[in-house]
Scaffold this motif. Structure first.
Motif, PDB file in Angstrom:
ATOM      1  N   THR A 122      -1.139   2.059  -9.999  1.00  0.00           N
ATOM      2  CA  THR A 122      -1.466   1.016  -9.028  1.00  0.00           C
ATOM      3  C   THR A 122      -2.623   0.139  -9.504  1.00  0.00           C
ATOM      4  O   THR A 122      -2.656  -1.065  -9.240  1.00  0.00           O
ATOM      5  CB  THR A 122      -1.795   1.621  -7.651  1.00  0.00           C
ATOM      6  N   VAL A 154      -6.335   1.515  -4.224  1.00  0.00           N
ATOM      7  CA  VAL A 154      -5.172   1.953  -3.447  1.00  0.00           C
ATOM      8  C   VAL A 154      -5.381   3.424  -3.117  1.00  0.00           C
ATOM      9  O   VAL A 154      -5.364   4.280  -4.004  1.00  0.00           O
ATOM     10  CB  VAL A 154      -3.861   1.742  -4.218  1.00  0.00           C
ATOM     11  N   ARG A 208       6.024  -0.294  -2.812  1.00  0.00           N
ATOM     12  CA  ARG A 208       4.556  -0.443  -2.855  1.00  0.00           C
ATOM     13  C   ARG A 208       4.121  -1.102  -4.168  1.00  0.00           C
ATOM     14  O   ARG A 208       3.202  -1.936  -4.182  1.00  0.00           O
ATOM     15  CB  ARG A 208       3.881   0.919  -2.703  1.00  0.00           C
ATOM     16  N   CYS A 209       4.786  -0.741  -5.261  1.00  0.00           N
ATOM     17  CA  CYS A 209       4.485  -1.379  -6.545  1.00  0.00           C
ATOM     18  C   CYS A 209       4.761  -2.881  -6.478  1.00  0.00           C
ATOM     19  O   CYS A 209       3.995  -3.698  -7.015  1.00  0.00           O
ATOM     20  CB  CYS A 209       5.306  -0.748  -7.668  1.00  0.00           C
ATOM     21  N   GLU A 231       4.608  -4.754  -3.818  1.00  0.00           N
ATOM     22  CA  GLU A 231       3.552  -5.360  -3.012  1.00  0.00           C
ATOM     23  C   GLU A 231       2.306  -5.632  -3.846  1.00  0.00           C
ATOM     24  O   GLU A 231       1.583  -6.597  -3.611  1.00  0.00           O
ATOM     25  CB  GLU A 231       3.193  -4.447  -1.845  1.00  0.00           C
ATOM     26  N   LEU A 232       2.074  -4.788  -4.840  1.00  0.00           N
ATOM     27  CA  LEU A 232       0.893  -4.948  -5.696  1.00  0.00           C
ATOM     28  C   LEU A 232       1.106  -5.971  -6.805  1.00  0.00           C
ATOM     29  O   LEU A 232       0.159  -6.320  -7.511  1.00  0.00           O
ATOM     30  CB  LEU A 232       0.515  -3.591  -6.307  1.00  0.00           C
ATOM     31  N   GLY A 234      -1.047   5.906  -5.071  1.00  0.00           N
ATOM     32  CA  GLY A 234      -2.454   5.655  -5.296  1.00  0.00           C
ATOM     33  C   GLY A 234      -3.242   6.951  -5.296  1.00  0.00           C
ATOM     34  O   GLY A 234      -2.735   8.005  -5.693  1.00  0.00           O
ATOM     35  N   VAL A 287      -8.304  -7.486  -7.038  1.00  0.00           N
ATOM     36  CA  VAL A 287      -7.884  -6.095  -7.264  1.00  0.00           C
ATOM     37  C   VAL A 287      -8.503  -5.240  -6.167  1.00  0.00           C
ATOM     38  O   VAL A 287      -9.664  -5.439  -5.793  1.00  0.00           O
ATOM     39  CB  VAL A 287      -8.338  -5.617  -8.654  1.00  0.00           C
ATOM     40  N   LYS A 288      -7.716  -4.297  -5.664  1.00  0.00           N
ATOM     41  CA  LYS A 288      -8.194  -3.427  -4.585  1.00  0.00           C
ATOM     42  C   LYS A 288      -7.885  -1.969  -4.901  1.00  0.00           C
ATOM     43  O   LYS A 288      -6.861  -1.670  -5.521  1.00  0.00           O
ATOM     44  CB  LYS A 288      -7.517  -3.812  -3.264  1.00  0.00           C
ATOM     45  N   GLN A 303      -2.246  -4.134 -10.957  1.00  0.00           N
ATOM     46  CA  GLN A 303      -3.122  -5.214 -10.492  1.00  0.00           C
ATOM     47  C   GLN A 303      -3.899  -5.853 -11.638  1.00  0.00           C
ATOM     48  O   GLN A 303      -4.038  -7.086 -11.691  1.00  0.00           O
ATOM     49  CB  GLN A 303      -4.083  -4.670  -9.444  1.00  0.00           C
TER      50      GLN A 303
END
Length: 325
Positions: free
Chosen positions: A154, A295, A179-180, A182-183, A319, A292-293, A158
């Motif tokens: 994850t 996860v 989810r991937c 979404e990133l 994550g 970048v966040k 990003q």
């Protein structure tokens, strides 16, 4: 203080919350009062007795943490008691306190709290050192990330998108692949249903990928080489698929490709400090700007470390799994 010891290697129940001596910061170290730590696959291996800490490291699991500086050892400058930090560790994160070499400290990124910061040091250092410092991923290139929904995956999605690369990921479920996406992942491959080499060729017009970040090792070795482009770089950082494999060297030669295997935990302090400095320079601004966040799949009390290990072993998470003290 309390820390998780492993009196006898075994399953998650082997983790034992025990009263132990407080660490004392040595030359060039700080003492961190731990607020949170995060679970990494290396912790599972250590618990099973197959991945001991390097000499001189704390004997407890935990390769990263966040917290506040409680004391400064001799020769430390640039930090103060009370500073909120996160840190890359060789061990000792599953504890209430840990002594950290000053070169492995990072400030908590602006806008993030201590719990979120605990999920950052190991994945940020692993991804930046391997995908960018070793494999030199460049804008416009294509990277294949195995285990795209993992903590490393994850973060890698990003960071690769942030530098302008195309991202192909593998994962084992539609939920994880979603989810991937979404990133920012561009191409999604369910490894239970698709051959990733075929998917790579279709996605790249037969060109192949420029960089592969691999956690599987032997099981994927030849297929990874098959998926590489000319001048491609395969970086192996995990051995979940075995330790011994064979490759067709003529394929490697024809592609003028490179296969590199690396690990982070046993590196000398100077090498780790250089990686952490690069992470602070290149990754921290992206975190502070929100590009970048971290996860985080779940946050558990540190006393529930056994539950966290079971979740990671079952492959349930997307994550990181964080343990809060």
């Amino acid at each position: 203080m309390h820390a998780f010891t492993i009196p006898q290697p075994g399953g998650p129940e082997a983790l034992t919350w025990t009263k132990v001596d407080d660490p004392v910061p040595g030359e060039g170290e700080v003492l961190v009062e731990v607020a949170a730590t995060a679970v990494n696959r290396a912790d599972l291996l250590q618990r099973q007795g197959s991945y001991n800490p390097p000499p001189g490291a704390a004997p407890y699991p935990g390769l990263e943490c966040s917290g506040r500086i409680a004391a400064l050892g001799p020769g430390v400058a640039g930090w103060a008691v009370g500073d909120e930090v996160c840190a890359l560790l060789a061990g000792g994160g599953y504890a209430e306190k840990v002594a950290v070499p000053v070169g492995q400290l990072l400030p908590v990124p602006r806008g993030l709290g201590l719990v979120a910061a605990a999920a950052l040091p190991e994945v940020a250092a692993t991804v930046w050192s391997n995908v960018f410092m070793v494999a030199h991923l460049r804008p416009g290139e294509t990277v294949l990330l195995h285990g795209g929904a993992s903590g490393i995956g994850t973060m890698a999605i990003q960071l690769a998108k942030a530098v302008g690369a195309k991202v192909i990921v593998t994962a084992g479920s539609a939920k994880k692949l979603a989810r991937c996406a979404e990133l920012g992942a561009d191409v999604l491959v369910n490894y239970r249903e698709q051959d990733f080499v075929t998917a790579v060729r279709e996605a790249t017009g037969g060109h192949g990928v420029d960089v592969i970040l691999d956690i599987m090792g032997a099981k994927y070795l030849q297929r990874n080489v098959d998926a590489l482009a000319v001048s491609g770089r395969l970086v192996i950082i995990g051995l979940q698929g075995g330790v011994k494999g064979e490759i067709d060297l003529s394929t490697l030669l024809a592609k003028r490709a490179a296969v590199v295997a690396t690990s982070l935990r046993p590196r000398p302090l100077a090498e780790k400090a250089a990686i952490v400095a690069a992470v602070r320079e290149h990754v921290w601004p992206l975190l502070e700007s929100g590009v970048v966040k971290p996860v985080i799949d779940r946050v558990l009390p540190i006393t529930d470390a056994a539950e966290a290990h079971r979740a990671l072993e079952a492959g349930e998470q997307v994550g990181k799994v964080v343990l809060q003290v």
